[in-house]
Scaffold this active site. Structure first.
Site, PDB file in Angstrom:
ATOM      1  N   GLY A  25      80.464  97.367  36.843  1.00 53.65           N
ATOM      2  CA  GLY A  25      81.351  96.517  37.647  1.00 53.65           C
ATOM      3  C   GLY A  25      82.785  96.979  37.474  1.00 53.65           C
ATOM      4  O   GLY A  25      83.087  97.823  36.608  1.00 53.65           O
ATOM      5  N   LYS A  39      82.431  92.447  32.332  1.00 54.18           N
ATOM      6  CA  LYS A  39      81.331  93.156  31.661  1.00 54.18           C
ATOM      7  C   LYS A  39      81.360  92.924  30.141  1.00 54.18           C
ATOM      8  O   LYS A  39      80.361  92.513  29.561  1.00 54.18           O
ATOM      9  CB  LYS A  39      81.414  94.671  31.935  1.00 54.18           C
ATOM     10  CG  LYS A  39      81.347  95.054  33.403  1.00 54.18           C
ATOM     11  CD  LYS A  39      81.427  96.563  33.590  1.00 54.18           C
ATOM     12  CE  LYS A  39      82.745  97.183  33.149  1.00 54.18           C
ATOM     13  NZ  LYS A  39      83.935  96.720  33.894  1.00 54.18           N
ATOM     14  N   SER A  75      81.260 102.630  35.236  1.00 49.88           N
ATOM     15  CA  SER A  75      80.212 103.521  35.794  1.00 49.88           C
ATOM     16  C   SER A  75      80.138 103.409  37.314  1.00 49.88           C
ATOM     17  O   SER A  75      79.161 102.896  37.859  1.00 49.88           O
ATOM     18  CB  SER A  75      78.849 103.248  35.144  1.00 49.88           C
ATOM     19  OG  SER A  75      78.545 101.879  35.040  1.00 49.88           O
TER      20      SER A  75
HETATM   21  P1  ADP Z   1      85.540  94.299  31.893  1.00 50.64           P
HETATM   22  O1  ADP Z   1      84.830  94.517  30.592  1.00 50.64           O
HETATM   23  O2  ADP Z   1      84.608  94.207  33.060  1.00 50.64           O
HETATM   24  O3  ADP Z   1      86.670  95.240  32.142  1.00 50.64           O
HETATM   25  P2  ADP Z   1      86.588  91.952  30.585  1.00 50.64           P
HETATM   26  O4  ADP Z   1      85.350  91.274  30.088  1.00 50.64           O
HETATM   27  O5  ADP Z   1      87.389  92.764  29.611  1.00 50.64           O
HETATM   28  O6  ADP Z   1      86.183  92.846  31.860  1.00 50.64           O
HETATM   29  O7  ADP Z   1      87.570  90.898  31.237  1.00 50.64           O
HETATM   30  C1  ADP Z   1      87.123  89.890  32.107  1.00 50.64           C
HETATM   31  C2  ADP Z   1      88.108  88.732  32.066  1.00 50.64           C
HETATM   32  O8  ADP Z   1      87.679  87.757  33.014  1.00 50.64           O
HETATM   33  C3  ADP Z   1      88.179  88.074  30.710  1.00 50.64           C
HETATM   34  O9  ADP Z   1      89.516  87.741  30.418  1.00 50.64           O
HETATM   35  C4  ADP Z   1      87.345  86.803  30.913  1.00 50.64           C
HETATM   36  O10 ADP Z   1      87.726  85.755  30.086  1.00 50.64           O
HETATM   37  C5  ADP Z   1      87.629  86.485  32.387  1.00 50.64           C
HETATM   38  N1  ADP Z   1      86.609  85.675  33.045  1.00 50.64           N
HETATM   39  C6  ADP Z   1      86.845  84.545  33.746  1.00 50.64           C
HETATM   40  N2  ADP Z   1      85.714  84.002  34.228  1.00 50.64           N
HETATM   41  C7  ADP Z   1      84.714  84.806  33.822  1.00 50.64           C
HETATM   42  C8  ADP Z   1      83.296  84.754  33.984  1.00 50.64           C
HETATM   43  N3  ADP Z   1      82.699  83.772  34.654  1.00 50.64           N
HETATM   44  N4  ADP Z   1      82.558  85.756  33.452  1.00 50.64           N
HETATM   45  C9  ADP Z   1      83.162  86.769  32.760  1.00 50.64           C
HETATM   46  N5  ADP Z   1      84.486  86.864  32.559  1.00 50.64           N
HETATM   47  C10 ADP Z   1      85.275  85.886  33.066  1.00 50.64           C
END
Ligand code: ADP
Length: 198
Positions: free
Chosen positions: A32, A38, A106
């Site tokens: 994603g 993720k 990815s």
């Molecule tokens: P990635 O690993 O995809 O780059 P992160 O997990 O680091 O993304 O960041 C996602 C952000 O979105 C976090 O700050 C998280 O708290 C926020 N967020 C808000 N709502 C959700 C949700 N329903 N599921 C996952 N993350 C969420």
């Protein structure tokens, strides 16, 4: 070179490890956009599995891009090599009996197909963390979208580099509709059966 590499037959197989651990091992791959959720969902899922005495490990940008892949850039070729090496590492972990979680953008479909080939389709679960680019940009967890918009950061997925969404992911999570806890429950429902070792 390759023809002179003859594998040694080790006594302890993946099956033996799975039997001893009382659970199967496989790879759970999160794909994603950056900021889609993720790592957050992988982290929450791993905690849940850990509580159930499942042996786990999570691969992500922090422990991979800073180490084994610190020689790779974000060019299309290096992104492909990044994913290939991660898949090989994941393959070893799965063989070692560990339920392996991997959280990586990815962006290319063919690279994700490559993972499936390396670990085997039966050992691979693809989870599409489907969050709109608008929402990811609004969250801008690491300030990277701002940098990409200003041109300071090039080749940023969703801005000036493509993201090819999975066509048939095992699981799709829309984080704008479900909480982290709901997402973990949904994933657990799907993987529970796969975890049980008969
Ligand atoms: P990635 O690993 O995809 O780059 P992160 O997990 O680091 O993304 O960041 C996602 C952000 O979105 C976090 O700050 C998280 O708290 C926020 N967020 C808000 N709502 C959700 C949700 N329903 N599921 C996952 N993350 C969420």
């Amino acid at each position: 070179m390759k023809e002179n590499i003859i594998p040694h037959s080790y006594k302890i197989s993946k099956e033996a490890r799975n039997e001893k651990n009382k659970h199967n091992s496989f790879l759970i791959w999160f794909t994603g956009l950056s900021g889609s959720g993720k790592s957050t969902i992988a982290n929450a899922l791993e905690s849940k599995l850990f509580d159930h005495n499942i042996k786990t490990y999570t691969l992500d940008g922090d422990n991979i891009r800073n180490g084994i892949n610190n020689d790779l850039s974000f060019s299309p070729e290096d992104r492909t090599e990044n994913i290939r090496r991660i898949a090989e590492v994941a393959n070893l972990l799965v063989d070692a009996g560990i339920v392996t979680l991997a959280a990586f953008v990815s962006p290319y479909r063919k690279d994700r197909e490559g993972i499936k080939e390396i670990v085997g389709a039966a050992n691979f679960i693809e989870i599409f963390i489907n969050t709109s680019i608008e929402e990811c940009e609004k969250r801008d967890v690491k300030g990277l979208y701002k940098k990409a918009r200003s041109g300071e950061l090039k080749n940023f997925t969703g801005i000036d580099a493509p993201y090819e969404a999975p066509l048939h992911p095992e699981i799709e999570i829309k984080t704008e509709q479900f909480t982290v806890e709901e997402s973990v429950t949904k994933i657990m429902e799907v993987i529970n059966e796969k975890l049980s070792y008969e």
